[in-house]
Scaffold this motif. Sequence first.
Motif, PDB file in Angstrom:
ATOM      1  N   ASP A 189       0.534  -1.604  -0.193  1.00  0.00           N
ATOM      2  CA  ASP A 189       0.050   0.410  -0.280  1.00  0.00           C
ATOM      3  C   ASP A 189       1.044   1.080  -0.034  1.00  0.00           C
ATOM      4  O   ASP A 189       0.724   2.385  -1.253  1.00  0.00           O
ATOM      5  CB  ASP A 189      -0.435   0.213   0.811  1.00  0.00           C
ATOM      6  CG  ASP A 189      -1.706  -1.021   0.994  1.00  0.00           C
ATOM      7  OD1 ASP A 189      -2.090  -1.515  -0.178  1.00  0.00           O
ATOM      8  OD2 ASP A 189      -2.389  -1.614   2.204  1.00  0.00           O
ATOM      9  N   GLU A 190       1.712   1.283   0.708  1.00  0.00           N
ATOM     10  CA  GLU A 190       3.351   2.264   0.769  1.00  0.00           C
ATOM     11  C   GLU A 190       3.559   3.315  -0.660  1.00  0.00           C
ATOM     12  O   GLU A 190       4.041   3.704  -0.729  1.00  0.00           O
ATOM     13  CB  GLU A 190       4.043   1.877   1.705  1.00  0.00           C
ATOM     14  CG  GLU A 190       3.652   2.231   3.264  1.00  0.00           C
ATOM     15  CD  GLU A 190       3.243   4.143   3.994  1.00  0.00           C
ATOM     16  OE1 GLU A 190       4.155   4.842   3.447  1.00  0.00           O
ATOM     17  OE2 GLU A 190       1.891   4.193   3.900  1.00  0.00           O
ATOM     18  N   VAL A 191       3.852   1.630  -1.566  1.00  0.00           N
ATOM     19  CA  VAL A 191       4.221   1.755  -2.959  1.00  0.00           C
ATOM     20  C   VAL A 191       3.351   1.963  -3.519  1.00  0.00           C
ATOM     21  O   VAL A 191       3.708   3.060  -4.230  1.00  0.00           O
ATOM     22  CB  VAL A 191       4.833   0.986  -3.250  1.00  0.00           C
ATOM     23  CG1 VAL A 191       5.464   0.679  -4.732  1.00  0.00           C
ATOM     24  CG2 VAL A 191       6.132  -0.155  -2.773  1.00  0.00           C
ATOM     25  N   LYS A 192       1.651   1.340  -3.580  1.00  0.00           N
ATOM     26  CA  LYS A 192       0.612   2.649  -4.346  1.00  0.00           C
ATOM     27  C   LYS A 192       0.709   4.139  -3.778  1.00  0.00           C
ATOM     28  O   LYS A 192       0.264   4.868  -5.264  1.00  0.00           O
ATOM     29  CB  LYS A 192      -1.017   1.317  -3.886  1.00  0.00           C
ATOM     30  CG  LYS A 192      -0.627   0.666  -4.487  1.00  0.00           C
ATOM     31  CD  LYS A 192      -1.596  -0.367  -3.596  1.00  0.00           C
ATOM     32  CE  LYS A 192      -2.185  -1.924  -4.513  1.00  0.00           C
ATOM     33  NZ  LYS A 192      -3.152  -2.348  -3.708  1.00  0.00           N
ATOM     34  N   ARG A 193       1.098   4.211  -2.637  1.00  0.00           N
ATOM     35  CA  ARG A 193       0.912   5.695  -2.119  1.00  0.00           C
ATOM     36  C   ARG A 193       1.578   7.003  -2.999  1.00  0.00           C
ATOM     37  O   ARG A 193       1.865   7.057  -3.421  1.00  0.00           O
ATOM     38  CB  ARG A 193       0.815   5.739  -0.925  1.00  0.00           C
ATOM     39  CG  ARG A 193       0.641   7.462  -0.035  1.00  0.00           C
ATOM     40  CD  ARG A 193       0.802   7.323   0.773  1.00  0.00           C
ATOM     41  NE  ARG A 193       1.644   6.630   1.621  1.00  0.00           N
ATOM     42  CZ  ARG A 193       2.851   7.752   1.476  1.00  0.00           C
ATOM     43  NH1 ARG A 193       3.039   8.971   1.025  1.00  0.00           N
ATOM     44  NH2 ARG A 193       4.481   7.641   2.120  1.00  0.00           N
ATOM     45  N   MET A 194       2.941   5.611  -2.780  1.00  0.00           N
ATOM     46  CA  MET A 194       4.566   6.112  -3.843  1.00  0.00           C
ATOM     47  C   MET A 194       4.235   6.797  -4.804  1.00  0.00           C
ATOM     48  O   MET A 194       4.175   7.732  -5.929  1.00  0.00           O
ATOM     49  CB  MET A 194       5.211   6.352  -3.338  1.00  0.00           C
ATOM     50  CG  MET A 194       5.866   6.008  -2.349  1.00  0.00           C
ATOM     51  SD  MET A 194       7.061   4.151  -1.576  1.00  0.00           S
ATOM     52  CE  MET A 194       8.586   4.809  -3.151  1.00  0.00           C
ATOM     53  N   ARG A 195       3.338   5.729  -5.476  1.00  0.00           N
ATOM     54  CA  ARG A 195       2.561   6.413  -7.560  1.00  0.00           C
ATOM     55  C   ARG A 195       2.051   7.250  -7.180  1.00  0.00           C
ATOM     56  O   ARG A 195       2.159   8.713  -8.002  1.00  0.00           O
ATOM     57  CB  ARG A 195       2.573   4.331  -7.924  1.00  0.00           C
ATOM     58  CG  ARG A 195       3.542   3.934  -8.146  1.00  0.00           C
ATOM     59  CD  ARG A 195       3.122   2.598  -8.656  1.00  0.00           C
ATOM     60  NE  ARG A 195       2.665   3.043  -9.773  1.00  0.00           N
ATOM     61  CZ  ARG A 195       2.411   2.097 -11.048  1.00  0.00           C
ATOM     62  NH1 ARG A 195       1.517   0.861 -10.557  1.00  0.00           N
ATOM     63  NH2 ARG A 195       1.964   2.278 -12.366  1.00  0.00           N
ATOM     64  N   ARG A 196       1.149   7.149  -5.560  1.00  0.00           N
ATOM     65  CA  ARG A 196      -0.335   8.235  -6.159  1.00  0.00           C
ATOM     66  C   ARG A 196       0.500   9.448  -6.288  1.00  0.00           C
ATOM     67  O   ARG A 196       0.634  10.893  -7.329  1.00  0.00           O
ATOM     68  CB  ARG A 196      -0.530   8.211  -5.484  1.00  0.00           C
ATOM     69  CG  ARG A 196      -2.011   7.145  -5.899  1.00  0.00           C
ATOM     70  CD  ARG A 196      -3.700   7.066  -5.134  1.00  0.00           C
ATOM     71  NE  ARG A 196      -2.552   7.088  -3.985  1.00  0.00           N
ATOM     72  CZ  ARG A 196      -2.663   5.838  -3.182  1.00  0.00           C
ATOM     73  NH1 ARG A 196      -2.647   4.860  -3.744  1.00  0.00           N
ATOM     74  NH2 ARG A 196      -2.396   5.534  -1.400  1.00  0.00           N
ATOM     75  N   THR A 197       1.321   9.636  -5.066  1.00  0.00           N
ATOM     76  CA  THR A 197       2.356  11.295  -4.919  1.00  0.00           C
ATOM     77  C   THR A 197       3.312  11.521  -6.608  1.00  0.00           C
ATOM     78  O   THR A 197       2.773  12.628  -7.049  1.00  0.00           O
ATOM     79  CB  THR A 197       3.182  11.017  -3.800  1.00  0.00           C
ATOM     80  OG1 THR A 197       2.979  10.534  -2.638  1.00  0.00           O
ATOM     81  CG2 THR A 197       4.204  12.012  -3.798  1.00  0.00           C
ATOM     82  N   TRP A 198       3.858  10.276  -6.936  1.00  0.00           N
ATOM     83  CA  TRP A 198       4.543  11.119  -8.023  1.00  0.00           C
ATOM     84  C   TRP A 198       3.437  11.309  -8.935  1.00  0.00           C
ATOM     85  O   TRP A 198       4.182  12.381  -9.911  1.00  0.00           O
ATOM     86  CB  TRP A 198       5.531   9.173  -8.838  1.00  0.00           C
ATOM     87  CG  TRP A 198       6.423  10.105  -9.238  1.00  0.00           C
ATOM     88  CD1 TRP A 198       6.877   9.902 -10.900  1.00  0.00           C
ATOM     89  CD2 TRP A 198       7.912  10.997  -8.957  1.00  0.00           C
ATOM     90  NE1 TRP A 198       7.678  10.127 -11.217  1.00  0.00           N
ATOM     91  CE2 TRP A 198       8.065  10.762 -10.751  1.00  0.00           C
ATOM     92  CE3 TRP A 198       8.100  11.828  -8.510  1.00  0.00           C
ATOM     93  CZ2 TRP A 198       9.457  11.802 -10.601  1.00  0.00           C
ATOM     94  CZ3 TRP A 198       9.545  12.268  -8.527  1.00  0.00           C
ATOM     95  CH2 TRP A 198       9.981  12.488  -9.811  1.00  0.00           C
ATOM     96  N   ARG A 199       2.520  10.854  -8.863  1.00  0.00           N
ATOM     97  CA  ARG A 199       1.754  11.454 -10.630  1.00  0.00           C
ATOM     98  C   ARG A 199       1.545  12.073 -10.365  1.00  0.00           C
ATOM     99  O   ARG A 199       1.132  12.772 -11.460  1.00  0.00           O
ATOM    100  CB  ARG A 199       0.506   9.627 -10.620  1.00  0.00           C
ATOM    101  CG  ARG A 199       0.637   8.086 -11.472  1.00  0.00           C
ATOM    102  CD  ARG A 199      -0.166   7.189 -11.968  1.00  0.00           C
ATOM    103  NE  ARG A 199      -1.267   8.271 -10.446  1.00  0.00           N
ATOM    104  CZ  ARG A 199      -1.330   6.605  -9.901  1.00  0.00           C
ATOM    105  NH1 ARG A 199      -0.741   5.183 -10.681  1.00  0.00           N
ATOM    106  NH2 ARG A 199      -1.893   6.065  -9.014  1.00  0.00           N
ATOM    107  N   GLY A 200       1.626  12.785  -9.162  1.00  0.00           N
ATOM    108  CA  GLY A 200       1.226  14.254  -8.592  1.00  0.00           C
ATOM    109  C   GLY A 200       1.869  15.548  -9.211  1.00  0.00           C
ATOM    110  O   GLY A 200       1.892  16.313  -9.224  1.00  0.00           O
ATOM    111  N   LEU A 201       2.810  15.007  -9.671  1.00  0.00           N
ATOM    112  CA  LEU A 201       4.574  15.890  -9.284  1.00  0.00           C
ATOM    113  C   LEU A 201       4.750  16.344 -10.691  1.00  0.00           C
ATOM    114  O   LEU A 201       6.029  16.920 -11.126  1.00  0.00           O
ATOM    115  CB  LEU A 201       5.306  15.491  -8.272  1.00  0.00           C
ATOM    116  CG  LEU A 201       4.695  15.409  -7.448  1.00  0.00           C
ATOM    117  CD1 LEU A 201       5.745  14.976  -6.431  1.00  0.00           C
ATOM    118  CD2 LEU A 201       4.487  16.648  -6.376  1.00  0.00           C
ATOM    119  N   SER A 202       4.097  15.596 -12.016  1.00  0.00           N
ATOM    120  CA  SER A 202       4.975  15.634 -13.554  1.00  0.00           C
ATOM    121  C   SER A 202       5.089  17.378 -13.406  1.00  0.00           C
ATOM    122  O   SER A 202       6.164  17.379 -14.759  1.00  0.00           O
ATOM    123  CB  SER A 202       3.888  15.488 -13.994  1.00  0.00           C
ATOM    124  OG  SER A 202       2.323  15.835 -14.272  1.00  0.00           O
ATOM    125  N   ALA A 203       4.398  18.334 -13.713  1.00  0.00           N
ATOM    126  CA  ALA A 203       4.479  19.278 -13.966  1.00  0.00           C
ATOM    127  C   ALA A 203       5.513  20.159 -13.290  1.00  0.00           C
ATOM    128  O   ALA A 203       6.140  21.315 -13.870  1.00  0.00           O
ATOM    129  CB  ALA A 203       3.517  20.338 -13.303  1.00  0.00           C
TER     130      ALA A 203
END
Length: 716
Positions: free
Chosen positions: A635-649
């Motif tokens: 679940d923590e890795v999934k959370r890391m992926r969600r965090t990173w997805r929001g930082l593309s800008a």
Amino acid sequence: MLAALAALLLAVACVRPARAEDGYDLWLRYRPIAAAQAQAYRPFATQLVAGRSTPTLAAARDELLRGLGGLLGAAPSSSGAVTRDGAVVLGTPTSSSLVAGLHLDTAGLGREGYLIRSVRVDGHAATVIAANGDVGALYGVFRFLRLLQTRQPLAHLDIREQPKVQVRILDHWDNLDRSVERGYAGQSLWGWPTLPDYLAPRYTDYARANASVGINGTVLNNVNAVALSLDERYLVKAAALAKVFRPYGIRVYLSARFSAPIELSGLHSTDPLDPQVRRWWRDKVDEIYRLIPDFGGFLVKANSEGQPGPQDYGRSHADGANMLADALAPHGGIVMWRAFVYSDKQPDDRAKQAYQEFVPLDGKFRGNVILQVKNGPIDFQPREPFHPLFGAMPKTPLMVEFQLTKEYLGFATHLVYLGALFEETLRADTWAHGKGSTVARVIDGSLDGHRLTGMAGVANIGSDRNWTGSQFDQANWYAFGRLAWDPQQSARAIAADWVRMTYTNDPRFVAPVVDMMMASREAVVDYMTPLGLAHLMGAGHHYGPAPWDDSLPRADWNPVYYHRADAQGIGFDRSASGSNAVAQYAAPVAAQFGDLTRVPDEYLLWFHRVPWDYRMRSGRTLWDELVHRYTHGVDEVKRMRRTWRGLSAYVDKERYDETTAFLGIQQQEAQWWRDACIAYFQGIARRPLPAGVEPPAHTLTYYESLSFPYAPGQAK
């Protein structure tokens, strides 16, 4: 209409696309900062005043011009005197009469420390970067540039720093064929076939990166050394690298194969008490120093994993280390003797063996010998308690050995910030002299008054364009250097500096990424080896889960040796009722670790064998808690992926896409770890999954059938 179109075209032309980046520049990117911030900084860097040049001071001057030019859009002018406000004065009292005339207090800084201070020179405001030694001035330059890179104020500076650890070194497990044992970033950096004639620019950039974080040594070859590394044909190649590294304060070291006198010269023995053998090593060391006058010394792995050593002749580790130390002493060299040893006999507990072999030798090593001790008593696991040798050998200098290359933590593709692991070990309290006897104080010499101190990191660097195989693995190299300079620093603060220097200072990016990094190590512990489990990886390649493996001839090479699970419970009993490895720690530590009710959950199954229905602090049974931890890691890795997805800008596309892909791989492999381990342990525990928990995707038979003959980084 035409005017409006022209204005639009001009506006489009002024929009600069994000520069493509591949990670080569590491944390030394020096990209232009925002105009308003640059305008505020420029008055502090109008001119550069440097004294007499040496190769090291030239490197410092060039770095300052490069950094200021990149960050501020224009490099300061160079002159021999301060003629206006905003000068940066660089040098030492011996290289610069201007620095000497300031009468700065450099006492106690040694040759590597520095001052950065706001002063007035001839009525003008200036910033002085001063040191006793040239390399100290170089370190000061990198520190000054870090202030700009992380957007710190430059007014009223008064920084005084010196390293707390003497030997800050990277160990490269690189072979002469350019393969890298446990390397996940391409081939070796060292182009042995083209050395000494061709010196790749990458060697200089490697030296710059190390100097920027205060690393001052490099071991060029694998600890599983071959004798040929000490042959003249390869010594001249090492000398060529030493020449490149020298201006950056980096000394070259070599791993020495103990049996080299037999293999290179045909001697019939390498008995360390044999006068002929001792003479061979003296002559070899003299030869090395003729080629490399500032050679640092030897790293030695002996009588471990089949390597030759003094015990082959009935001699002790001290006998072997002292023989080499005596040869090196006239030249100022040192011996780093690894404490990663275990006998060829079947042990009752492998975790005890280094302590058993070395503690009786405390005080018997020469003054230029330092023992290199892994952070934990087994082998670079995702989590181990601190090694019991720390605090147990007060008469012998000890240096800690960390592994930057993630042999047991998902290789290069898993995002795992090891600064948290390093900090956990360094802050662990040995209680050797009462409360506050931390591992950091053992290795910086302050606990027992040692002058020879050190910290080693097994390098994660290779020929990949981004150096370390992934963008975020660069942070582990960076954090190691910063903590080797000062083991008391905060891993979180170091992570924040790295993010700011490597990506952006925008707090909308920095805060979530630092949080992600700080949580990443705990995540990997949970999805691989929760609650004190260890060594569940596949044999040989150490890739992926294999808790069922019992295929190797020696028990302590197999995962089942470490978890000891059966229908009654799980865990390795190292308490007084078991192997009593806990007794190797100081009494207060042993009392905590040895008590089932007091041991931290993180070390529960390391020290205790526990029934499956044991009630945990969380209120769950041990079985339910184990399943919870494995699931939480995923679940923590999934959370890391969600965090990173929001930082593309905030990130260039190239580095963003690479990390996005690697986080996807990490999630897949975390799920694999979770499912395979739950499937295996459920078959042993014979208990249902907690309510609402997703079962493994496949049967245990499927996971056991997986094979990886070409996993990277295997030992040869």
